[in-house]
Design a protein around this motif. Structure first.
Motif, PDB file in Angstrom:
ATOM      1  N   ALA B 254      -8.249  -9.668   5.136  1.00 29.40           N
ATOM      2  CA  ALA B 254      -9.143 -10.301   4.145  1.00 29.40           C
ATOM      3  C   ALA B 254      -7.934 -10.092   2.553  1.00 29.40           C
ATOM      4  O   ALA B 254      -8.181 -11.157   1.795  1.00 29.40           O
ATOM      5  N   GLU B 255      -7.191  -8.980   2.417  1.00 27.14           N
ATOM      6  CA  GLU B 255      -6.698  -9.206   0.761  1.00 27.14           C
ATOM      7  C   GLU B 255      -5.390  -9.964   0.965  1.00 27.14           C
ATOM      8  O   GLU B 255      -4.405  -9.701  -0.334  1.00 27.14           O
ATOM      9  N   ASN B 256      -4.746 -10.730   2.088  1.00 21.43           N
ATOM     10  CA  ASN B 256      -3.996 -11.068   2.366  1.00 21.43           C
ATOM     11  C   ASN B 256      -3.046 -10.824   2.514  1.00 21.43           C
ATOM     12  O   ASN B 256      -1.604 -10.982   2.112  1.00 21.43           O
ATOM     13  N   LEU B 257      -2.550  -9.529   3.298  1.00 21.14           N
ATOM     14  CA  LEU B 257      -1.471  -8.440   2.979  1.00 21.14           C
ATOM     15  C   LEU B 257      -0.590  -9.115   4.282  1.00 21.14           C
ATOM     16  O   LEU B 257      -1.525  -9.385   5.545  1.00 21.14           O
ATOM     17  N   ASN B 258      -0.027  -9.061   4.398  1.00 17.81           N
ATOM     18  CA  ASN B 258       1.224  -9.403   5.882  1.00 17.81           C
ATOM     19  C   ASN B 258       0.971  -7.980   6.441  1.00 17.81           C
ATOM     20  O   ASN B 258       0.872  -6.913   6.320  1.00 17.81           O
ATOM     21  N   THR B 259       2.058  -8.401   8.217  1.00 15.63           N
ATOM     22  CA  THR B 259       1.543  -6.815   8.897  1.00 15.63           C
ATOM     23  C   THR B 259       2.503  -5.830   8.824  1.00 15.63           C
ATOM     24  O   THR B 259       2.046  -5.029   8.446  1.00 15.63           O
ATOM     25  N   ASP B 260       3.344  -6.891   7.622  1.00 16.56           N
ATOM     26  CA  ASP B 260       4.008  -5.633   6.955  1.00 16.56           C
ATOM     27  C   ASP B 260       3.764  -4.738   6.013  1.00 16.56           C
ATOM     28  O   ASP B 260       4.296  -3.165   6.016  1.00 16.56           O
ATOM     29  N   GLU B 261       2.983  -4.942   5.410  1.00 18.06           N
ATOM     30  CA  GLU B 261       2.023  -4.456   4.546  1.00 18.06           C
ATOM     31  C   GLU B 261       1.093  -3.756   5.107  1.00 18.06           C
ATOM     32  O   GLU B 261       0.719  -2.506   4.698  1.00 18.06           O
ATOM     33  N   ILE B 262       0.311  -4.292   5.830  1.00 18.34           N
ATOM     34  CA  ILE B 262       0.024  -3.195   6.345  1.00 18.34           C
ATOM     35  C   ILE B 262      -0.047  -2.091   6.685  1.00 18.34           C
ATOM     36  O   ILE B 262      -0.527  -0.691   7.045  1.00 18.34           O
ATOM     37  N   GLU B 263       0.833  -2.005   7.232  1.00 16.59           N
ATOM     38  CA  GLU B 263       1.516  -1.115   7.959  1.00 16.59           C
ATOM     39  C   GLU B 263       2.333   0.109   6.827  1.00 16.59           C
ATOM     40  O   GLU B 263       1.972   1.151   7.589  1.00 16.59           O
ATOM     41  N   GLN B 264       2.437  -0.450   5.908  1.00 21.46           N
ATOM     42  CA  GLN B 264       2.843   0.132   4.705  1.00 21.46           C
ATOM     43  C   GLN B 264       1.712   0.898   4.644  1.00 21.46           C
ATOM     44  O   GLN B 264       1.844   2.091   3.828  1.00 21.46           O
ATOM     45  N   CYS B 265       0.807   0.467   4.321  1.00 22.71           N
ATOM     46  CA  CYS B 265      -0.500   0.906   4.011  1.00 22.71           C
ATOM     47  C   CYS B 265      -0.982   2.098   4.646  1.00 22.71           C
ATOM     48  O   CYS B 265      -0.857   3.267   4.254  1.00 22.71           O
ATOM     49  N   PHE B 266      -1.347   2.006   5.591  1.00 27.01           N
ATOM     50  CA  PHE B 266      -0.828   3.513   6.974  1.00 27.01           C
ATOM     51  C   PHE B 266      -0.203   4.334   6.819  1.00 27.01           C
ATOM     52  O   PHE B 266      -0.178   5.223   6.775  1.00 27.01           O
ATOM     53  N   ALA B 267       1.419   3.659   6.583  1.00 28.53           N
ATOM     54  CA  ALA B 267       1.992   5.309   6.623  1.00 28.53           C
ATOM     55  C   ALA B 267       1.917   5.781   5.156  1.00 28.53           C
ATOM     56  O   ALA B 267       2.310   6.643   5.034  1.00 28.53           O
ATOM     57  N   CYS B 268       1.600   5.091   4.191  1.00 27.45           N
ATOM     58  CA  CYS B 268       1.069   6.056   3.031  1.00 27.45           C
ATOM     59  C   CYS B 268      -0.014   7.035   3.139  1.00 27.45           C
ATOM     60  O   CYS B 268       1.114   8.095   2.546  1.00 27.45           O
TER      61      CYS B 268
END
Lengths: 319, 297
Positions: B254-268
């Motif tokens: 909903a924050e307009n993050l793509n799949t890669d960015e979502i993965e990076q969020c979890f990786a953080c």
């Protein structure tokens, strides 16, 4: 009954002794759910409690509804199980896991009991296992079937810890060792699926749980699981099961545990305090473990003694 | 507090059950303790049957012992001897379980002193036993009081600890790597998304997560607390994590993050949790609901 915003000792004690009414208990849990102080107090009370026999007095209605939560494709995109290439071998003559004829094994009582120090909890886990199989697509199920055993004469399939999953498995121990609890929780969100360690008879298999003090064993191909106590407290990372009753598990800090009866576990001595990330085994006596930095150690006496891989020793010397 | 009426027959019967005569406990003192307990439990005056049911369910012997120990100047000697014999070893054992090595022994000793009533205000002995009302066993209540004091002491000591140096920790270890410019944003997004996702869980699910991850209880301990089998605890934790994952994923999309960015969020949060702390998330959920004050006796 519950004056003031934080729980007083009388209320906490009545809660611990199960002396609250249902409405009071709901209110207490609602408060404790979001109050770190009260959570810390009840946790301290639990730790300070004298050891008592397990008594599952009653079951909450909501505890059986977890399987209703669907595994959406979006969730699958963020659930990450990394499997090392080359280990997804299936026995050439094996049927898909769901249709494997399970060798009849004595069925334990469906009740929740403790037997020989093991916790038996089949009915809830059966729901869990069945629902996971129902809702997951074949592709999603595939990673769970990667640890098939090799032919009996060859070492059992190595189950190296997938890189993201290892942090998930070690999340608990990181928390226990004082590392950031948030990282432990975050790790558990990242990779919640742990590979199964399947023996030469696929009916018998194990899986590592977030709590290293316990592993799960299935004697019916994963339809039902029972908890088994491992007696270790450090993270378990990988395992190998060369036969239905034998399973080797390895983990951080040089921990090696072995079961030779598919029920009980014993810690096997290992001289190195190195994190172990893989194990292969041919039987209850012979196994090879791999450390995180690539060294290999082998035993042929059930872990009484370990030798470094002679090839590795040879290659380490320049001449 | 609502007035609670008790007839003499009921008090007599309960006194016999409590074996109050062992400690020469005046019946009037015991009746007062029963009334105080009932006053605390009922917000509106109960009917006679409900009152009798409640009073009969109390740990009457423990209540009589506590009354005898706390009543009058110095209490009853026989009652104190009995208490020291039975409860003090348990208290010390609980203290040792909290802090192996005896670090909590002084807490147990100070608690013992407060139970005796060394705090003499205006010539009146004030024993901590006045807070025990018999709904739980005396041993459990003592464990609760000890736990409160231990936790409050630990929390106050943490507030006094110096902050870590800025050049220590993971950031310093990887100081040669260029900082990820997106990392602070991803961490903030994850913090917020996790907080929202957890607030949407039931209280029981949050409590289970808090006990296991924030308080580092084992599955067995969490199960004992929640009256669940530990296999159920394990399964419910997995379910909660799955729910949170899905919710966080939805929020991040909903924050307009793509799949890669979502993965990076979890990786953080797996590589280095940074400011992510489950306890703080739970606290923030509570703060949004209602402010609360610490309270312990």
């Amino acid at each position: 009954m519950i004056p003031g915003p934080c729980l007083d000792a009388e209320t906490l004690a009545a809660w611990a002794d199960d002396r609250l009414t249902a409405a009071e208990r709901d209110a207490v849990e609602a408060h404790a759910a979001d109050c770190v102080r009260c959570q810390a107090v009840v946790a301290a009370m639990v730790r300070a409690e004298p050891p008592a026999e397990f008594a599952p007095a009653w079951w909450r209605r909501g505890s059986t509804l977890g399987w209703l939560v669907p595994l959406t494709a979006a969730a699958a995109a963020v659930i990450w199980v990394v499997v090392s290439p080359g280990t997804n071998r299936r026995p050439q003559d094996a049927a898909p896991a769901e249709t494997i004829a399970v060798a009849p094994t004595p069925s334990p009582s469906p009740q929740m009991t403790i037997a020989n120090g093991e916790l038996v909890a089949r009915s809830d886990n059966a729901l869990d296992a069945l629902s996971a199989r129902k809702q997951a697509t074949p592709e999603q199920n595939a990673p769970l079937m990667k640890t098939e055993a090799a032919p009996p004469a060859a070492p059992a399939a190595v189950v190296p810890a997938p890189e993201p999953a290892r942090p998930a498995v070690s999340a608990d121990r990181m928390a226990a060792s004082g590392a950031l609890r948030g990282q432990a929780f975050g790790n558990s969100l990242r990779a919640d699926l742990v590979p199964e360690i399947v023996s030469s008879n696929p009916a018998s298999r194990w899986r590592i749980t977030p709590d290293p003090a316990f592993v799960q064993h299935s004697a019916d191909g994963g339809a039902t699981w029972e908890m088994q106590r491992t007696t270790v407290t450090t993270t378990l990372a990988a395992g190998a099961s060369p036969s239905p009753s034998v399973c080797w598990l390895v983990g951080s800090g040089g921990v090696v545990v072995l079961s030779t009866d598919a029920r009980t576990w014993r810690r096997v001595s290992f001289s190195e305090n190195a994190d172990l990330v893989a194990v292969s085994a041919t039987d209850a006596s012979t196994a090879t473990v791999t450390t995180a930095d690539g060294r290999k150690f082998s035993t042929s006496d059930g872990g009484a003694t370990w030798d470094r891989d002679p090839l590795q020793e040879f290659s380490a010397t320049p001449f | 507090m609502p007035a609670v009426g008790m007839n003499d027959d009921l008090v007599e019967r309960l006194y016999r059950l409590a074996k109050g005569d062992r400690w020469a406990l005046p019946k009037s003192a015991f009746a007062a303790a029963l009334a105080a307990s009932a006053d605390r439990a009922f917000t509106t005056p109960p009917d006679a049957r409900e009152l009798e049911r409640y009073l009969t369910s109390l740990h009457l012997e423990d209540l009589a012992l506590a009354c005898a120990c706390g009543a009058g100047p110095g209490g009853n000697d026989a009652a104190w001897d009995h208490f020291v014999l039975e409860q003090r070893p348990l208290l010390y054992r609980s203290a040792d379980a909290l802090v192996p090595g005896g670090g909590a022994r002084e807490l147990a000793d100070s608690l013992y002193a407060d139970l005796y009533g060394l705090d003499d205000r205006q010539g009146e002995r004030r024993s901590l036993f006045r807070y025990f009302h018999g709904r739980s066993s005396l041993a459990t209540w003592l464990r609760a009081v000890l736990a409160q004091r231990h936790v409050d002491r630990v929390r106050s000591e943490r507030r006094l600890e110096p902050l870590p140096d800025e050049d220590s920790g993971p950031a310093a270890a990887s100081s040669s790597d260029p900082p990820d410019p997106d990392r602070p944003r991803f961490l903030a997004l994850m913090q917020r998304a996790l907080s929202v996702a957890m607030s949407r869980l039931t209280g029981r699910d949050r409590l289970r997560l808090g006990c296991y991850y924030a308080q580092e209880l084992t599955l067995a301990q969490t199960g004992r607390l929640l009256r669940e089998h530990e296999a159920t605890v394990s399964r419910q934790l997995a379910r909660s994590r799955k729910i949170i994952r899905e919710d966080v994923g939805r929020q991040l999309r909903a924050e307009n993050l793509n799949t890669d960015e979502i993965e990076q969020c979890f990786a953080c949060v797996t590589e280095d949790a940074g400011p992510l702390d489950l306890g703080e998330i739970l606290d923030s959920i509570r703060a949004r609901k209602k402010p609360a004050a610490d309270r312990s006796i």
